[in-house]
Design a protein around this motif. Structure first.
Motif: not given
Ligand SMILES: Cc1cc2nc3c(=O)[nH]c(=O)nc-3n(C[C@H](O)[C@H](O)[C@H](O)COP(=O)(O)OP(=O)(O)OC[C@H]3O[C@@H](n4cnc5c(N)ncnc54)[C@H](O)[C@@H]3O)c2cc1C
Length: 465
Positions: A324, A404, A430
């Motif tokens: 992220i 994320g 993630h």
């Protein structure tokens, strides 16, 4: 009488307090914008903001031409060019919208003194915010240091004395034969003409965006505003930054919608809260200009940062190994804009995981953002670094993986900006280091979050002790 209007971060004709003030008092006018060579050469100035500014200026000029005049462009230092322009045009009055922060206030004061010495009257007007810092004070008359009570007082004041958009503008006659430089291109100014993919500038585009947002996304704003994969926010920040739309117009249109459609009420309220954050950060910068360089909470200037250059470069390039974070930094490079939730995550990662001074992150953002704003950027960074006013407590450290997973649950945002992760299953997008499918070319995490979290806590605690 002749007058000048000095355009700065208020590049529009509608709902413009400064223009309305000038139009009331003069018979002939000239609108001027000065491309400040000092600012253009500054290390803090980046290509996205310059290109967006030039686009807004070209559209402002076109709008002025439709109304029988044109934008006068001058290149150079405002301290030299504005008095010179006033002298050349025989202007007796000069009006501009007030700006906040040490650099702008100091420059404006020097220009005011010079113009007044030359016999001009100067009028500065509140336009950029609904309320200036001295209009939202505690019962004891003090400026606020925390957002929530500030917002409460702001709303109470607005309920009593709302600041509404100004009505239609009747412009004075143009001063004839005024000399203007040609509006340069970004390339002429030493920036690339290409680079980040930017929105269209100008007042009409700003209004279209506001209408499109109020037509749909605002209703779900309270829910969707934290989802970076959803187009759930207004994306008005570049327009507000350059004043292509006024904050009064935004608030007024939102309130009108909430009256007409009560279902939109919660979204409108939440959205206006964000605009009040903007006002709060403007007030903080106006009250404490030193925050541009120093931590609001002075004890944090003693924090021991690591400022590791390799880590900093990996963060800038979107190659930290935390999806992220990397998606956000790549979105920034590609578009000059990042979703607010992701700004918070990448800023927390730089300051808390990498232990890099918030000022380095603030500087990088300011150069790269199309909406780079001295007050909001500083406020956002100091919030994330826990050094600011309404500080995120230092012990609350964002975990980039769980952030994320929570805000980009199906990985759509990460996949869009980090193509190396496209084929990973949702459950691993993630945390690619746990994935059975490889993500060729994607780096392993450059730091271990749990370890760095412990270290950051030690460093922050040491300072507090
Ligand atoms: C580290 C960091 C840096 C930031 N730098 C900037 C910056 O340079 N310029 C900037 O305009 N905003 C900045 N913000 C605030 C926020 O991220 C952006 O304003 C927002 O993402 C812009 O998208 P939008 O117009 O769709 O916002 P919306 O959600 O539609 O909000 C409407 C408007 O409210 C204002 N606003 C929203 N959130 C905030 C906020 N948290 N603080 C202050 N104002 C806010 C903006 O003017 C925004 O356009 C920063 C936030 C962080 C955490």
């Amino acid at each position: 009488m002749r007058g000048l209007f000095w355009f700065r971060s208020d590049l529009r004709l509608r709902d413009h307090r400064g223009l309305a003030a000038l139009a009331e008092r003069v018979d002939e006018w000239a609108p001027v914008f000065i491309l400040d060579e000092g600012l253009l050469d500054s290390a803090r100035t980046g290509e996205p903001r310059v290109r967006f500014l030039l686009d807004c200026l070209a559209r402002l000029d076109a709008d002025l031409r439709k109304r029988g005049t044109r934008l006068v462009v001058r290149c150079g230092s405002p301290e030299r060019e504005l008095p010179r322009h006033a002298h050349e045009t025989g202007a007796e009055r000069v009006v501009w919208s007030r700006d906040y922060g040490a650099f702008a206030s100091g420059r404006d004061e020097r220009i005011r003194q010079r113009l007044e010495r030359d016999g001009c009257r100067v009028e500065t007007v509140k336009d950029r915010v609904v309320y200036e810092s001295d209009e939202v004070r505690s019962a004891a008359g003090r400026p606020y240091a925390v957002y929530t009570p500030y917002a409460k007082t702001w709303r109470a004041r607005f309920a009593e004395e709302p600041e509404l958009p100004t009505g239609p503008l009747r412009l004075p006659r143009p001063i004839p034969r005024v000399r203007s430089d040609v509006l340069p291109s970004a390339k002429d100014l030493g920036f690339t003409d290409e680079g980040a993919e930017l929105p269209t500038g100008g007042e009409a585009a700003a209004r279209r965006r506001l209408d499109a947002f109020l037509d749909g996304p605002v209703a779900a704003y309270a829910r969707d505003r934290d989802r970076p994969a959803v187009d759930g926010t207004s994306r008005l920040s570049p327009y507000l930054r350059f004043g292509a739309i006024s904050v009064r117009t935004c608030i007024d249109a939102a309130h009108e919608l909430a009256c007409a459609d009560p279902a939109a009420g919660p979204g409108v309220r939440k959205w206006v809260d964000e605009l009040i954050w903007r006002e709060f950060y403007y007030a903080i910068l106006a009250e404490h200009p030193r925050v541009a360089r120093e931590s609001y909470r002075r004890e944090y200037d003693a924090l021991e940062w690591e400022n590791d250059d390799e880590c900093y470069q990996a963060w800038c390039a979107g190659r930290t190994g935390y999806p992220i974070v990397d998606a956000g930094m790549r979105q920034l490079a590609a578009t000059g804009w990042v979703h607010n939730r992701v700004r918070m995550i990448v800023a927390s990662f730089l300051t808390k995981d990498l232990l890099i001074d918030w000022r380095l992150g603030e500087h990088h953002f300011y150069r790269q953002l199309v909406d780079g704003d001295p007050a909001c950027n500083n406020g956002g960074w100091q919030w994330a670094a826990s050094t600011g006013t309404d500080a995120q407590p230092y012990f609350r450290i964002f975990n980039p993986t769980t952030q994320g997973e929570r805000y980009d649950p199906d990985g759509a945002y990460v996949r869009r900006w980090v193509p190396e992760l496209r084929d990973l299953p949702d459950s691993r997008v993630h945390k690619p280091w746990e994935s059975p499918i490889l993500a060729p070319g994607y780096p392993a995490p450059i730091v271990d979050h749990a370890e760095r979290r412990r270290l950051a806590l030690q460093r922050y605690e040491a300072v507090r002790a």
